[in-house]
Write an enzyme that holds these catalytic residues in place. Structure first.
Site, short mmCIF file in Angstrom:
data_model
loop_
_atom_site.label_atom_id
_atom_site.label_comp_id
_atom_site.label_asym_id
_atom_site.label_seq_id
_atom_site.Cartn_x
_atom_site.Cartn_y
_atom_site.Cartn_z
N SER A 172 -1.20 0.53 6.51
CA SER A 172 -0.32 -0.31 7.32
C SER A 172 -1.17 -0.83 8.47
O SER A 172 -1.70 -0.05 9.27
CB SER A 172 0.87 0.49 7.86
OG SER A 172 1.71 -0.32 8.65
N SER A 173 -1.32 -2.14 8.53
CA SER A 173 -2.26 -2.74 9.47
C SER A 173 -1.81 -2.55 10.92
O SER A 173 -0.65 -2.23 11.20
CB SER A 173 -2.44 -4.22 9.18
OG SER A 173 -2.92 -4.42 7.88
#
Length: 465
Positions: free
Chosen positions: A65-66
């Site tokens: 998850s950036s």
């Protein structure tokens, strides 16, 4: 604190540090990130950090998850409007696809592609749980796009790409926009591209860092695991032979001060100042650990974080020996960049937070106290390790000095134009003077600071500064 308040606090913190459009902020407030990270404490899910969700057999991450600040920047570049048809390359957890769906509204359509069946399965589950079952997550090679739903008003890649896939350009509607984390000699920049005549013009550019595209269309970049437990790895623009860098890094460094005539400028507010360090920190820490906080960075200004993305781009375009070093060093996770050659390596550090090597090893060794001085202070230090490390550190310091003398060009000011290969309307190569190789292509410098990088499908013309 419940998830809603945590989400509100995250967005408020992001808006203090960078400019975020109201519609993007509203989407961040509406979409529950913690539901896309099952098993992760909500207090961690709402911190501005990337969180690794999958690793390969070598321990390297393959999905995450950036970092929310980077996602907000790219969504701002993309400019999704209600009713838009959007294609996403790289599904991740499904969180970014949910943000896109919120922005596109009930009349829009979002299709997300990923090559990994496990990633697709998890993203579908997360989207259903979070209330976004309308998002289509397809197991397919994102390089081919999704012709069945084309044309798209917007295309975004949430994975680092080495080149612009022809299908993405072909499947964009007239007036459409493409946003990708594009590789430039090993450094990634998030660039928003629109068609202008027979080529593609960059509208905005921001520093970023993403895991690289996998599969047959992956670029020549290489990540070398130097050590496990604690993690230590090296990223190179192309694979090459190296010596025993682990032993070199265990020795005391030679420190070369980088004395700049004026203080480093404050970063612009349009992107998080640590965004350029994202590729150095995404791949090593366990989920929930904040690598920048653990890397020994002191409170207040961090010159390396402020100028890191800009100096890294300068190095990548000028120096084929450049590298990024990340992992657990000095008791905490973090990353930096520099030069490596054989068994020697030189990396940059902030002088205020760096531990000097043995006195007498180099008359130019930096004094951390210099960071508190006036003009002519040493805010950065080049640390040289291994045989030949001193000379490499001096070369690294010279590159930083050259960047400063050139006006300290920023990544955000980069001018980028892309031409399809063959590129009949691109600048004639004979009008430019070759300036040596850049990883995976060749760089050409003409008048001023203009570079040309030739890739598989496109030719990129860059203007720096």
């Amino acid at each position: 604190m419940d998830a809603v308040r945590l989400r509100q606090a995250m967005v408020a913190g992001l808006r203090e540090r960078q400019e975020i459009a109201d519609d993007v902020a509203d989407a961040l407030l509406a979409v529950p990130r913690h539901l896309f990270l099952p098993g992760v404490d909500p207090r961690t899910a709402y911190r501005d950090i990337p969180i690794v969700t999958r690793r390969d057999e070598h321990g390297l991450p393959v999905s995450s998850s950036s970092q929310p600040s980077v996602m907000a920047t790219m969504l701002g570049q993309l400019g999704v409007e209600p009713g838009h048809r959007v294609l996403e390359i790289g599904a991740g957890t499904g969180y970014n696809a949910a943000l896109l769906a919120r922005l596109a509204g009930p009349e829009g359509r979002v299709v997300s592609l990923d090559l990994d069946a496990g990633v697709v399965r998890d993203a579908r589950r997360n989207l259903a749980v979070a209330g976004f079952p309308q998002v289509e997550v397809v197991c397919a090679d994102g390089v081919e796009g999704f012709a069945g739903a084309a044309p798209f008003d917007r295309v975004i890649a949430t994975v680092g790409v080495w080149d612009l896939a022809p299908a993405w350009l072909d499947q964009l509607a007239p007036g459409g926009r493409l946003v990708v984390p594009l590789d430039l000699g090993g450094v990634q920049v998030s660039v928003a591209l629109e068609r202008t005549g027979g080529h593609w013009a960059g509208r905005t550019v921001a520093p970023c860092g993403f895991m690289r595209l996998r599969g047959p269309s992956a670029g020549p970049e290489s990540v070398v695991v130097l050590r496990r437990d604690p993690d230590l790895w090296l990223a190179l623009p192309v694979a090459r032979e190296l010596g025993d860098l682990v032993t070199a890094l265990e020795t005391a460094p030679t420190n070369v001060a980088v004395t700049l005539p004026d203080p480093l400028p404050q970063p612009p507010t349009t992107a998080d100042p640590t965004a350029g360090r994202d590729p150095l920190t995404t791949t090593s820490p366990p989920a929930g650990r904040d690598p920048l906080a653990e890397a020994g960075t002191p409170a207040g200004r961090d010159p390396l974080a402020e100028a890191g993305a800009d100096v890294a781009l300068w190095l990548a375009l000028h120096e084929p020996r450049w590298c990024m070093l990340g992992g657990n060093r000095h008791g905490g996770y973090g990353g930096t960049f520099g030069l490596t050659d054989g068994s020697a390596i030189a990396v940059l550090a902030s002088s205020a937070s760096h531990a000097p090597g043995p006195s007498g090893r180099n008359p130019g060794a930096a004094d951390p106290a210099a960071a508190a001085g006036g003009p002519g202070r040493a805010e950065l230090v080049a640390e040289g390790y291994g045989p030949g490390g001193t000379a490499l550190a001096e070369e690294l310091a010279a590159h930083v000095t050259a960047w400063a003398a050139a006006g300290r060009p920023r990544t955000t000011d980069l001018r980028l134009t892309a031409y399809r290969n063959p590129a009949p309307d691109s600048p004639a190569p004979e009008s430019l003077a070759f300036d040596g190789p850049v990883a995976g292509g060749r760089a050409v410098r003409g008048r001023g600071r203009e570079f040309v990088i030739v890739k598989r499908h496109t030719t990129l013309v860059l203007g720096l500064g």
